[in-house]
Design a protein around this motif. Structure first.
Motif, PDB file in Angstrom:
ATOM      1  N   SER A 174      39.373  44.922  31.326  1.00  0.00           N
ATOM      2  CA  SER A 174      39.006  45.022  32.180  1.00  0.00           C
ATOM      3  C   SER A 174      39.739  43.996  33.659  1.00  0.00           C
ATOM      4  O   SER A 174      40.262  44.555  34.705  1.00  0.00           O
ATOM      5  CB  SER A 174      37.526  43.611  32.442  1.00  0.00           C
ATOM      6  N   THR A 175      40.571  42.468  32.885  1.00  0.00           N
ATOM      7  CA  THR A 175      41.739  42.329  33.763  1.00  0.00           C
ATOM      8  C   THR A 175      42.773  42.305  32.776  1.00  0.00           C
ATOM      9  O   THR A 175      43.299  42.592  31.556  1.00  0.00           O
ATOM     10  CB  THR A 175      41.207  40.774  33.619  1.00  0.00           C
ATOM     11  N   LEU A 176      44.245  41.980  33.668  1.00  0.00           N
ATOM     12  CA  LEU A 176      45.617  41.994  32.687  1.00  0.00           C
ATOM     13  C   LEU A 176      45.870  40.439  33.069  1.00  0.00           C
ATOM     14  O   LEU A 176      45.005  39.404  33.356  1.00  0.00           O
ATOM     15  CB  LEU A 176      45.924  41.991  34.105  1.00  0.00           C
ATOM     16  N   TYR A 210      40.069  41.920  42.486  1.00  0.00           N
ATOM     17  CA  TYR A 210      41.082  40.587  41.988  1.00  0.00           C
ATOM     18  C   TYR A 210      41.369  39.651  42.626  1.00  0.00           C
ATOM     19  O   TYR A 210      41.780  39.775  43.772  1.00  0.00           O
ATOM     20  CB  TYR A 210      41.316  41.048  40.164  1.00  0.00           C
ATOM     21  N   PHE A 218      46.959  36.263  45.706  1.00  0.00           N
ATOM     22  CA  PHE A 218      46.442  37.317  46.092  1.00  0.00           C
ATOM     23  C   PHE A 218      45.679  37.950  44.627  1.00  0.00           C
ATOM     24  O   PHE A 218      45.250  37.804  44.412  1.00  0.00           O
ATOM     25  CB  PHE A 218      47.925  37.551  44.853  1.00  0.00           C
ATOM     26  N   ARG A 222      41.886  47.847  41.016  1.00  0.00           N
ATOM     27  CA  ARG A 222      42.691  48.869  40.754  1.00  0.00           C
ATOM     28  C   ARG A 222      41.038  49.900  40.248  1.00  0.00           C
ATOM     29  O   ARG A 222      39.788  49.281  40.731  1.00  0.00           O
ATOM     30  CB  ARG A 222      42.647  48.447  39.107  1.00  0.00           C
ATOM     31  N   TYR A 282      37.150  37.811  39.423  1.00  0.00           N
ATOM     32  CA  TYR A 282      36.673  39.139  39.542  1.00  0.00           C
ATOM     33  C   TYR A 282      35.969  40.222  39.571  1.00  0.00           C
ATOM     34  O   TYR A 282      35.029  39.495  39.868  1.00  0.00           O
ATOM     35  CB  TYR A 282      38.012  39.983  38.260  1.00  0.00           C
ATOM     36  N   VAL A 340      34.145  44.134  38.837  1.00  0.00           N
ATOM     37  CA  VAL A 340      33.673  45.219  38.697  1.00  0.00           C
ATOM     38  C   VAL A 340      33.257  46.569  39.835  1.00  0.00           C
ATOM     39  O   VAL A 340      33.166  47.689  38.830  1.00  0.00           O
ATOM     40  CB  VAL A 340      32.948  45.537  37.566  1.00  0.00           C
ATOM     41  N   TYR A 392      43.559  36.185  42.618  1.00  0.00           N
ATOM     42  CA  TYR A 392      44.662  34.991  41.180  1.00  0.00           C
ATOM     43  C   TYR A 392      44.981  33.863  42.260  1.00  0.00           C
ATOM     44  O   TYR A 392      45.144  34.161  43.323  1.00  0.00           O
ATOM     45  CB  TYR A 392      45.703  36.179  41.129  1.00  0.00           C
ATOM     46  N   LEU A 424      43.908  34.182  36.876  1.00  0.00           N
ATOM     47  CA  LEU A 424      42.720  34.537  37.185  1.00  0.00           C
ATOM     48  C   LEU A 424      41.521  33.494  37.526  1.00  0.00           C
ATOM     49  O   LEU A 424      41.092  33.287  37.322  1.00  0.00           O
ATOM     50  CB  LEU A 424      42.324  36.050  36.239  1.00  0.00           C
ATOM     51  N   TYR A 481      37.168  48.362  41.324  1.00  0.00           N
ATOM     52  CA  TYR A 481      37.587  46.600  40.197  1.00  0.00           C
ATOM     53  C   TYR A 481      38.462  46.036  41.151  1.00  0.00           C
ATOM     54  O   TYR A 481      38.906  46.419  41.735  1.00  0.00           O
ATOM     55  CB  TYR A 481      38.683  47.272  39.345  1.00  0.00           C
TER      56      TYR A 481
END
Lengths: 110, 114
Positions: free
Chosen positions: A96-98, B33, B90, B94, B48, B50, B35, B45, B31
């Motif tokens: 789900s995440t990097l 996010y 940021f 995705r 996030y 989904v 950061y 992070l 998805y």
């Protein structure tokens, strides 16, 4: 959890020199691996990726090979240019995440 | 196709003020996010999502809130700004789950809290 370790910078090279930036990771399963690049004042952009063991990602003369036996994904370029000066981030995909490394600054002088 | 856009580009806040950082993507990605990037450090992070209506905490969620009412938008809220929140923020998106999906990043919002 996942983690990424990159060599500390800055890496200072002359134009046309060979570049290696080391990256090792810890993760479960078979994650995809990425290199992102950040130019001054910009967001990150994908440089290359590899999705399974022994895959080689390549783009703009940069290459990295997914080495599962050594849990590494080192970035290489045969001849750097001034325009390659940037910060390079290695990342591992946790589904789900990097998870990103701290980044390595590359400075290339003419 | 604008990709991921963020506003504002730069903002100065006083301690205790509130603000919302805006993030929009036009790629129909599920998805998204947030950061933060501090000098000499990698990306951490914050939150996030989904999908619309679903959010989850990341590594450093304290002092922030998010919501995801649409697929396109993922705003980040700072309720009581503190100097420790000075950073570059940021947003990224995705397409969906899986090990091969690339994240696309916005240009960032630079925030200074004084």
């Amino acid at each position: 959890g996942d983690s990424v370790t990159q060599m500390e910078g800055p890496v200072t090279l002359s134009e046309e020199a060979f570049l290696t930036i080391n990256c090792t990771y810890t993760a479960t399963g078979y994650p995809s691996l990425f290199w992102y690049v950040q130019y001054p004042g910009e967001g990150l952009q994908l440089l290359l990726k590899a999705t399974k063991a022994d895959d080689k990602g390549s783009n703009k003369g940069f290459e990295a090979t997914y080495r599962k036996e050594t849990t590494s994904f080192h970035l290489e370029k045969g001849s750097v240019q001034v325009s390659d000066s940037a910060v390079y981030f290695c990342a591992v995909d946790g589904y789900s995440t990097l998870t990103f490394g701290k980044g390595t600054m590359l400075l290339v002088s003419p | 196709n604008a990709g991921v856009t963020q506003t504002p580009k730069f903002r100065i806040l006083k301690i205790g003020q509130s603000m919302t950082l805006q993030c929009t993507q036009d790629m129909n990605h599920n998805y998204m996010y947030w950061y933060r990037q501090d000098p000499g450090m990698g990306l951490k992070l914050i939150y996030y999502s989904v999908g619309a209506g679903i959010t989850d905490k990341g590594e450093v969620p304290n002092g922030y809130n998010v919501s995801r009412s649409t697929t396109e938008d993922f705003p980040l809220r700072l309720e009581l700004a503190a100097p420790s929140q000075t950073s570059v923020y940021f947003c990224a998106s995705r397409r969906g789950e899986g090990y091969q999906e690339t994240q696309y990043f916005g240009p960032g919002t630079r925030l200074l809290v004084l």
